[in-house]
Design a protein around this motif. Structure first.
Motif, PDB file in Angstrom:
ATOM      1  N   VAL A   1       7.268  -3.535  -5.970  1.00  0.00           N
ATOM      2  CA  VAL A   1       6.590  -2.839  -4.935  1.00  0.00           C
ATOM      3  C   VAL A   1       6.129  -1.742  -5.359  1.00  0.00           C
ATOM      4  CG1 VAL A   1       7.042  -1.791  -3.053  1.00  0.00           C
ATOM      5  CG2 VAL A   1       8.091  -3.772  -3.295  1.00  0.00           C
ATOM      6  N   LEU A   2       6.709  -0.947  -6.207  1.00  0.00           N
ATOM      7  CA  LEU A   2       6.212   0.487  -6.514  1.00  0.00           C
ATOM      8  C   LEU A   2       4.752  -0.044  -7.388  1.00  0.00           C
ATOM      9  CD1 LEU A   2       9.152   2.288  -7.583  1.00  0.00           C
ATOM     10  CD2 LEU A   2       7.618   2.773  -5.696  1.00  0.00           C
ATOM     11  N   ALA A   3       4.862  -1.028  -8.455  1.00  0.00           N
ATOM     12  CA  ALA A   3       3.639  -1.501  -9.126  1.00  0.00           C
ATOM     13  C   ALA A   3       2.446  -1.861  -8.187  1.00  0.00           C
ATOM     14  CB  ALA A   3       4.095  -2.484 -10.081  1.00  0.00           C
ATOM     15  N   SER A   4       2.942  -2.569  -7.150  1.00  0.00           N
ATOM     16  CA  SER A   4       1.944  -3.050  -6.099  1.00  0.00           C
ATOM     17  C   SER A   4       1.376  -1.972  -5.526  1.00  0.00           C
ATOM     18  CB  SER A   4       2.466  -4.102  -5.392  1.00  0.00           C
ATOM     19  OG  SER A   4       3.293  -3.193  -4.372  1.00  0.00           O
ATOM     20  N   ALA A   5       1.810  -0.976  -5.328  1.00  0.00           N
ATOM     21  CA  ALA A   5       1.053   0.169  -5.007  1.00  0.00           C
ATOM     22  C   ALA A   5      -0.173   0.639  -5.603  1.00  0.00           C
ATOM     23  CB  ALA A   5       2.005   1.323  -4.404  1.00  0.00           C
TER      24      ALA A   5
ATOM     25  N   GLY B   1      -6.297  -5.276  -5.912  1.00  0.00           N
ATOM     26  CA  GLY B   1      -5.893  -6.492  -6.288  1.00  0.00           C
ATOM     27  C   GLY B   1      -6.548  -6.990  -7.477  1.00  0.00           C
ATOM     28  N   MET B   2      -7.561  -6.215  -7.935  1.00  0.00           N
ATOM     29  CA  MET B   2      -8.227  -6.564  -9.198  1.00  0.00           C
ATOM     30  C   MET B   2      -7.392  -6.942 -10.473  1.00  0.00           C
ATOM     31  SD  MET B   2     -11.950  -4.992  -8.678  1.00  0.00           S
ATOM     32  CE  MET B   2     -11.510  -3.349  -8.776  1.00  0.00           C
ATOM     33  N   ILE B   3      -6.520  -5.705 -10.809  1.00  0.00           N
ATOM     34  CA  ILE B   3      -5.627  -5.892 -11.819  1.00  0.00           C
ATOM     35  C   ILE B   3      -4.655  -7.018 -11.619  1.00  0.00           C
ATOM     36  CG2 ILE B   3      -3.877  -4.670 -13.086  1.00  0.00           C
ATOM     37  CD1 ILE B   3      -5.604  -2.048 -12.527  1.00  0.00           C
ATOM     38  N   ALA B   4      -4.101  -7.100 -10.584  1.00  0.00           N
ATOM     39  CA  ALA B   4      -3.046  -8.221 -10.279  1.00  0.00           C
ATOM     40  C   ALA B   4      -3.537  -9.597 -10.422  1.00  0.00           C
ATOM     41  CB  ALA B   4      -2.427  -7.844  -8.730  1.00  0.00           C
ATOM     42  N   VAL B   5      -4.848  -9.686 -10.217  1.00  0.00           N
ATOM     43  CA  VAL B   5      -5.503 -11.064 -10.196  1.00  0.00           C
ATOM     44  C   VAL B   5      -5.611 -11.321 -11.748  1.00  0.00           C
ATOM     45  CG1 VAL B   5      -7.504 -12.514  -9.840  1.00  0.00           C
ATOM     46  CG2 VAL B   5      -6.423 -11.393  -7.973  1.00  0.00           C
ATOM     47  N   ALA B   6      -6.320 -10.129 -12.385  1.00  0.00           N
ATOM     48  CA  ALA B   6      -6.692 -10.289 -13.814  1.00  0.00           C
ATOM     49  C   ALA B   6      -5.583 -10.585 -14.491  1.00  0.00           C
ATOM     50  CB  ALA B   6      -7.303  -9.113 -14.367  1.00  0.00           C
ATOM     51  N   THR B   7      -4.166  -9.957 -14.397  1.00  0.00           N
ATOM     52  CA  THR B   7      -3.083 -10.167 -15.104  1.00  0.00           C
ATOM     53  C   THR B   7      -2.495 -11.478 -15.001  1.00  0.00           C
ATOM     54  OG1 THR B   7      -2.132  -8.851 -13.459  1.00  0.00           O
ATOM     55  CG2 THR B   7      -2.570  -7.653 -15.670  1.00  0.00           C
ATOM     56  N   CYS B   8      -2.565 -11.979 -13.615  1.00  0.00           N
ATOM     57  CA  CYS B   8      -2.032 -13.285 -13.400  1.00  0.00           C
ATOM     58  C   CYS B   8      -2.623 -14.506 -13.960  1.00  0.00           C
ATOM     59  CB  CYS B   8      -2.072 -13.687 -11.880  1.00  0.00           C
ATOM     60  SG  CYS B   8      -0.878 -12.798 -10.884  1.00  0.00           S
ATOM     61  N   ALA B   9      -3.947 -14.209 -14.386  1.00  0.00           N
ATOM     62  CA  ALA B   9      -4.839 -15.210 -14.933  1.00  0.00           C
ATOM     63  C   ALA B   9      -4.582 -15.144 -16.391  1.00  0.00           C
ATOM     64  CB  ALA B   9      -6.326 -14.829 -14.566  1.00  0.00           C
ATOM     65  N   ILE B  10      -4.273 -14.152 -16.954  1.00  0.00           N
ATOM     66  CA  ILE B  10      -4.129 -14.436 -18.559  1.00  0.00           C
ATOM     67  C   ILE B  10      -2.801 -14.088 -18.923  1.00  0.00           C
ATOM     68  CG2 ILE B  10      -6.144 -13.013 -18.493  1.00  0.00           C
ATOM     69  CD1 ILE B  10      -4.858 -10.484 -19.337  1.00  0.00           C
ATOM     70  N   THR B  11      -1.747 -13.994 -18.258  1.00  0.00           N
ATOM     71  CA  THR B  11      -0.156 -14.246 -18.809  1.00  0.00           C
ATOM     72  C   THR B  11       0.239 -15.684 -18.594  1.00  0.00           C
ATOM     73  OG1 THR B  11       0.535 -13.448 -16.405  1.00  0.00           O
ATOM     74  CG2 THR B  11       0.344 -11.875 -18.018  1.00  0.00           C
TER      75      THR B  11
ATOM     76  N   TRP C   1      -3.035  -2.152  -4.025  1.00  0.00           N
ATOM     77  CA  TRP C   1      -3.466  -1.383  -3.099  1.00  0.00           C
ATOM     78  C   TRP C   1      -4.521  -0.267  -3.600  1.00  0.00           C
ATOM     79  CZ3 TRP C   1      -2.339  -1.869   2.076  1.00  0.00           C
ATOM     80  CH2 TRP C   1      -1.154  -2.591   2.484  1.00  0.00           C
ATOM     81  N   PHE C   2      -4.389   0.223  -4.806  1.00  0.00           N
ATOM     82  CA  PHE C   2      -5.221   1.327  -5.119  1.00  0.00           C
ATOM     83  C   PHE C   2      -6.512   0.470  -5.817  1.00  0.00           C
ATOM     84  CE2 PHE C   2      -6.746   4.363  -8.359  1.00  0.00           C
ATOM     85  CZ  PHE C   2      -7.255   5.467  -7.555  1.00  0.00           C
ATOM     86  N   PHE C   3      -6.273  -0.480  -6.534  1.00  0.00           N
ATOM     87  CA  PHE C   3      -7.393  -1.156  -7.313  1.00  0.00           C
ATOM     88  C   PHE C   3      -7.654  -2.714  -6.527  1.00  0.00           C
ATOM     89  CE2 PHE C   3      -5.635   1.436 -10.712  1.00  0.00           C
ATOM     90  CZ  PHE C   3      -6.967   1.729 -11.369  1.00  0.00           C
TER      91      PHE C   3
END
Length: 289
Positions: A128-132, A140-150, A136-138
């Protein structure tokens, strides 16, 4: 006792989704990026709407009752509302539902630890803290990018917390629980299982729960291979002539029992600490006592 299967089967074992020749999955399936985007859109849209409604309600109350609110107080209240709907509410939902949320219920997914076990408070807090930041701040762009490459479709919060999102099984396909073979109970209690990796435990547990659906030859090969992998991580070795599936059952059942015992100890320690903090200091008697 244990024979090795061919290298192609080994490569299948190492994947998150291990499929045998008869197309039977032996491990949970990590949720795809699309599934995670759908569940995330539902969750964060709900939280955003609730956050906006809370701020608007506060502004309407201030205007309705002509309250004198300074700029600093207004900023503090907005920050409190943001913390509530970005951190506190998502954390509470994820902890109480054991890794589920409104979006994951719709998408049919849930959060688990890397070894397949249920998430706990510390895992949910890190996520939850990382999602902030990454959601929220970026935006979701960072979340989607890391999901796509991990490898397992993890975002940064999952990488830090040691979790990932899996597709949920239907409730009607509940698997039978693991039971300790009586003849191996004494050996398992004294065995050192600390070197057993979590991914091997997850594959072994899923294999045992679905072994009856496999062809006899595939069941025998996979059972011997997994038992050989587990045997290399356990000491002392089991009694000579132990059946591979009974070895796996003993190791995984004992590992589960030890984890439950540690969790119970952690809870008892938390309860004792809470009771200690609740006592008045220096022998002061509580009111009404």
């Amino acid at each position: 006792m244990v024979n090795h299967i061919d290298s192609s089967s080994e490569r299948m074992i190492e994947r998150d989704l291990m499929v045998t020749g008869e197309a039977v999955a032996l491990e949970v399936v990590p949720a795809s990026v699309g599934v995670r985007i759908i569940s995330g859109l539902i969750d964060y849209t709900l939280y955003s709407i609730c956050l906006a409604l809370t701020v608007l309600t506060f502004a309407a109350l201030v205007d309705r009752f002509d309250l004198q609110v300074s700029g600093a107080m207004a900023a503090t209240m907005v920050a409190l509302f943001f913390f509530t709907w970005v951190v506190l509410i998502p954390l509470t939902v994820e902890v109480l539902t054991r890794g589920r949320s409104a979006g994951r219920l719709v998408a049919g997914s849930r959060v688990v630890r890397d070894d397949g076990g249920p998430v706990r408070l510390r895992h949910c807090l890190v996520r939850v803290l990382a999602s902030a930041v990454e959601v929220w701040f970026f935006q979701g762009m960072i979340a989607v990018a890391t999901c796509a490459i991990t490898r397992r479709g993890k975002r940064l919060g999952d990488l830090m917390a040691g979790t990932y999102v899996v597709r949920d099984r239907a409730a009607g396909h509940a698997s039978p629980p693991l039971l300790m073979p009586p003849e191996l109970a004494e050996w398992a209690q004294g065995a050192d299982l600390r070197a057993l990796p979590g991914n091997l435990a997850l594959v072994g547990r899923t294999f045992l729960q679905r072994a009856s659906s496999l062809r006899p030859d595939a069941r025998d090969r996979l059972g011997r291979y997994l038992a050989g992998q587990a045997l290399a991580c356990v000491s002392p070795p089991p009694p000579l002539g132990t059946h591979p599936e009974r070895l796996l059952a003993a190791v995984l059942t004992e590992r589960r029992n030890r984890e439950l015992l540690l969790e119970q100890r952690d809870r008892q320690a938390d309860q004792r600490a809470a009771a200690q903090f609740a006592r008045p200091p220096f022998g002061v008697r509580a009111p009404g006592s």
